[in-house]
Design a protein around this motif. Structure first.
Motif, short mmCIF file in Angstrom:
data_model
loop_
_atom_site.label_atom_id
_atom_site.label_comp_id
_atom_site.label_asym_id
_atom_site.label_seq_id
_atom_site.Cartn_x
_atom_site.Cartn_y
_atom_site.Cartn_z
N MET A 1 -25.00 22.02 -2.34
CA MET A 1 -24.29 21.21 -3.30
C MET A 1 -23.50 22.09 -4.27
O MET A 1 -22.38 21.78 -4.60
N GLU A 2 -24.12 23.17 -4.71
CA GLU A 2 -23.49 24.09 -5.66
C GLU A 2 -22.24 24.72 -5.04
O GLU A 2 -21.21 24.83 -5.69
N GLY A 3 -22.31 25.14 -3.80
CA GLY A 3 -21.17 25.77 -3.13
C GLY A 3 -20.04 24.79 -2.92
O GLY A 3 -18.87 25.17 -2.94
N GLY A 4 -20.34 23.54 -2.70
CA GLY A 4 -19.31 22.52 -2.50
C GLY A 4 -18.50 22.27 -3.76
O GLY A 4 -17.30 22.03 -3.70
N ALA A 5 -19.15 22.30 -4.90
CA ALA A 5 -18.45 22.09 -6.17
C ALA A 5 -17.48 23.22 -6.45
O ALA A 5 -16.35 22.99 -6.91
N ILE A 6 -17.90 24.44 -6.16
CA ILE A 6 -17.01 25.60 -6.38
C ILE A 6 -15.85 25.55 -5.39
O ILE A 6 -14.71 25.85 -5.75
N ALA A 7 -16.12 25.14 -4.17
CA ALA A 7 -15.07 25.07 -3.15
C ALA A 7 -14.00 24.04 -3.53
O ALA A 7 -12.84 24.20 -3.15
N GLN A 8 -14.35 23.03 -4.28
CA GLN A 8 -13.37 22.03 -4.71
C GLN A 8 -12.42 22.59 -5.77
O GLN A 8 -11.29 22.15 -5.87
N PHE A 9 -12.89 23.54 -6.56
CA PHE A 9 -12.05 24.10 -7.62
C PHE A 9 -11.16 25.25 -7.15
O PHE A 9 -10.21 25.60 -7.83
N ILE A 10 -11.44 25.82 -5.99
CA ILE A 10 -10.65 26.94 -5.49
C ILE A 10 -9.18 26.56 -5.31
O ILE A 10 -8.30 27.31 -5.74
N PRO A 11 -8.84 25.40 -4.71
CA PRO A 11 -7.41 25.05 -4.61
C PRO A 11 -6.73 24.91 -5.97
O PRO A 11 -5.57 25.32 -6.13
N LEU A 12 -7.41 24.37 -6.96
CA LEU A 12 -6.82 24.26 -8.29
C LEU A 12 -6.57 25.62 -8.91
O LEU A 12 -5.53 25.84 -9.54
#
Length: 94
Positions: A1-12
C-alpha cells in the motif's frame, strides 16, 4: 500500500520537474539577462523601447528612468525596464 501511494506521486513530480526546466528556469535566466542589460545602459547607447521607439540614450537618471533622444532635440523620459533591446553599445571611456 505504501509503495502504491508513492508511485502515484511520481508522475506529478516528473511533470513539475519538466515544467521547471522547460518554462520557469529559462524565464528566470531571460529576466536576469534583461536586468543586467538595463543596469549596463550608458549615455550614447542606441536602444529600442517596448513601444517600438528607437533612440539614443541622452541621460541615465537615478530614479529608474532614462532620457532617450528620438530625434534631434526631441527627448523623452522612458522607464528603464521598458527598454527591450540595445542596438549599439558605446565604447567604455578609457
Amino acid at each position: 500500500m505504501e509503495g502504491g501511494a508513492i508511485a502515484q506521486f511520481i508522475p506529478l513530480i516528473l511533470i513539475f520537474a519538466i515544467m521547471y526546466f522547460l518554462l520557469i528556469r529559462p524565464q528566470q535566466k531571460k529576466m536576469k539577462q534583461h536586468q543586467s542589460m538595463v543596469e549596463a545602459l550608458r549615455r550614447g547607447d542606441q536602444v529600442v523601447t517596448q513601444g517600438g521607439m528607437i533612440g539614443k540614450v541622452a541621460k541615465v537618471k537615478e530614479d529608474g528612468e532614462v532620457e532617450v533622444e528620438i530625434a534631434e532635440g526631441v527627448k523623452v523620459r522612458v522607464v528603464k525596464s521598458t527598454i527591450a533591446q540595445v542596438l549599439n553599445k558605446t565604447e567604455p571611456a578609457s
